[in-house]
Design an enzyme around this catalytic site. Structure first.
Site, short mmCIF file in Angstrom:
data_model
loop_
_atom_site.label_atom_id
_atom_site.label_comp_id
_atom_site.label_asym_id
_atom_site.label_seq_id
_atom_site.Cartn_x
_atom_site.Cartn_y
_atom_site.Cartn_z
N GLY A 12 0.77 -1.24 0.00
CA GLY A 12 0.00 0.00 0.00
C GLY A 12 0.80 1.29 0.00
O GLY A 12 0.33 2.31 0.49
N LEU A 93 -9.16 -9.03 -13.22
CA LEU A 93 -10.59 -8.70 -13.26
C LEU A 93 -11.22 -9.24 -14.54
O LEU A 93 -10.59 -9.23 -15.60
CB LEU A 93 -10.77 -7.19 -13.17
CG LEU A 93 -10.32 -6.59 -11.82
CD1 LEU A 93 -10.18 -5.08 -11.91
CD2 LEU A 93 -11.27 -7.00 -10.69
N ASN A 107 -5.09 1.86 -13.17
CA ASN A 107 -4.09 0.99 -12.54
C ASN A 107 -2.71 1.62 -12.68
O ASN A 107 -2.48 2.42 -13.58
CB ASN A 107 -4.10 -0.37 -13.25
CG ASN A 107 -3.11 -1.34 -12.65
OD1 ASN A 107 -2.99 -1.47 -11.43
ND2 ASN A 107 -2.36 -2.03 -13.51
N HIS A 109 1.33 0.48 -13.12
CA HIS A 109 2.19 -0.67 -13.42
C HIS A 109 3.65 -0.21 -13.42
O HIS A 109 3.96 0.87 -13.95
CB HIS A 109 1.81 -1.26 -14.79
CG HIS A 109 2.65 -2.44 -15.15
ND1 HIS A 109 2.45 -3.69 -14.59
CD2 HIS A 109 3.72 -2.55 -15.97
CE1 HIS A 109 3.36 -4.52 -15.07
NE2 HIS A 109 4.15 -3.87 -15.91
N ASP A 145 -2.68 -5.29 -17.94
CA ASP A 145 -1.69 -4.25 -18.18
C ASP A 145 -1.78 -3.63 -19.58
O ASP A 145 -0.78 -3.25 -20.18
CB ASP A 145 -0.26 -4.77 -17.90
CG ASP A 145 -0.10 -5.19 -16.45
OD1 ASP A 145 -0.75 -4.59 -15.59
OD2 ASP A 145 0.67 -6.13 -16.18
C1 GRF Z 1 3.66 -1.24 -7.41
O1 GRF Z 1 4.95 -1.39 -7.92
C2 GRF Z 1 2.65 -1.13 -8.51
O2 GRF Z 1 3.15 -0.53 -9.66
C3 GRF Z 1 2.33 -2.57 -8.80
O3 GRF Z 1 2.36 -3.20 -7.54
C4 GRF Z 1 3.19 -2.46 -6.65
C5 GRF Z 1 2.35 -2.11 -5.47
O4 GRF Z 1 3.10 -1.50 -4.45
N1 GRF Z 1 1.08 -2.69 -9.49
P1 GRF Z 1 2.37 -0.83 -3.24
O5 GRF Z 1 1.44 -1.87 -2.63
O6 GRF Z 1 1.59 0.35 -3.74
O7 GRF Z 1 3.44 -0.44 -2.28
#
Ligand code: GRF
Length: 212
Positions: A12, A93, A107, A109, A145
């Site tokens: 998070g 999803l 999202n 990524h 993605d």
């Molecule tokens: C991040 O690197 C995000 O890009 C990917 O998962 C990771 C989540 O990290 N989808 P966090 O839980 O926000 O610290």
């Protein structure tokens, strides 16, 4: 105020970046709830500390993927959510959910899409010998993605980088661009045409609003 929800499964840190942004007095979006499919996700604590409802919807409690998503959908409706931000949400999803939330589901990524979609991103970036990487905020489509790109940042890959050092550098950029992307959406500056995003300049938008 744009009403958002953040979906998480783990640490998070992006959620925390969104919480910090939403605390700023001039930020045009608020987080109404945080939903995790993992009951002990670390990120839930960030929500609780910020007095944001931390909701657990454990996918294991449901027979099918869609049953889980129906519960998720009902919860989002209950809070009157207008934009759903996936931040380290580790469930694929179904087209049902993605269609229902089309253009209202985003999202982040940790690569510059369309390069390196999928899991173990940093490992694959290093194995490929790429000299730079980055991160992407995008609208979600059924294919993992993929979807119209809202914002991207580039970060260098440095000699001697490990997955951890690269991930840390990319994460800093993630924490910058995710709140910025949500801000632009909340300001009504993000338009999708032919599956591409066009961003209206803040100054131009203000001028057009002021025009008679
Ligand atoms: C991040 O690197 C995000 O890009 C990917 O998962 C990771 C989540 O990290 N989808 P966090 O839980 O926000 O610290």
């Amino acid at each position: 105020m744009l009403k958002t929800a953040v979906l998480i499964s783990g640490r998070g840190s992006n959620l925390q970046a969104l919480i910090d942004a939403a605390r700023q007095p001039d930020y045009p979006a608020e987080i109404l709830c945080v939903i995790s499919n993992v009951p002990d996700a670390q990120g839930l604590e960030h929500a609780r500390k910020a007095n944001i409802p931390a909701v657990i919807i454990n996918h294991r409690d449901f027979k099918t993927r869609q049953n889980f998503e129906e519960a998720l959908d009902a919860k989002l409706d209950e809070y009157g959510v207008q934009l759903v931000c996936m931040a380290g949400f580790m469930r694929l999803l179904t087209p049902w959910f993605v269609t229902r939330w089309r253009d209202r589901l985003i999202n982040i990524h940790p690569s510059r899409l369309p390069e390196f979609p999928g899991l173990n991103t940093h490992k694959r970036v290093l194995e490929a010998g790429a000299k730079s990487s980055g991160c992407t905020v995008h609208f979600v489509r059924a294919e993992m993605d993929h979807g119209p790109i809202i914002l991207q940042a580039e970060v260098p890959v440095l000699a001697g980088d490990t997955e951890e050092t690269l991930a840390t550098r990319v994460l800093e950029a993630e924490h910058r661009i995710y709140p910025e992307a949500v801000r632009m959406i909340a300001e009504g500056r993000v338009n999708i045409m032919d599956e591409r995003v066009f961003i209206t300049d803040a100054v131009a938008l203000a001028k057009s609003k002021a025009a008679p």
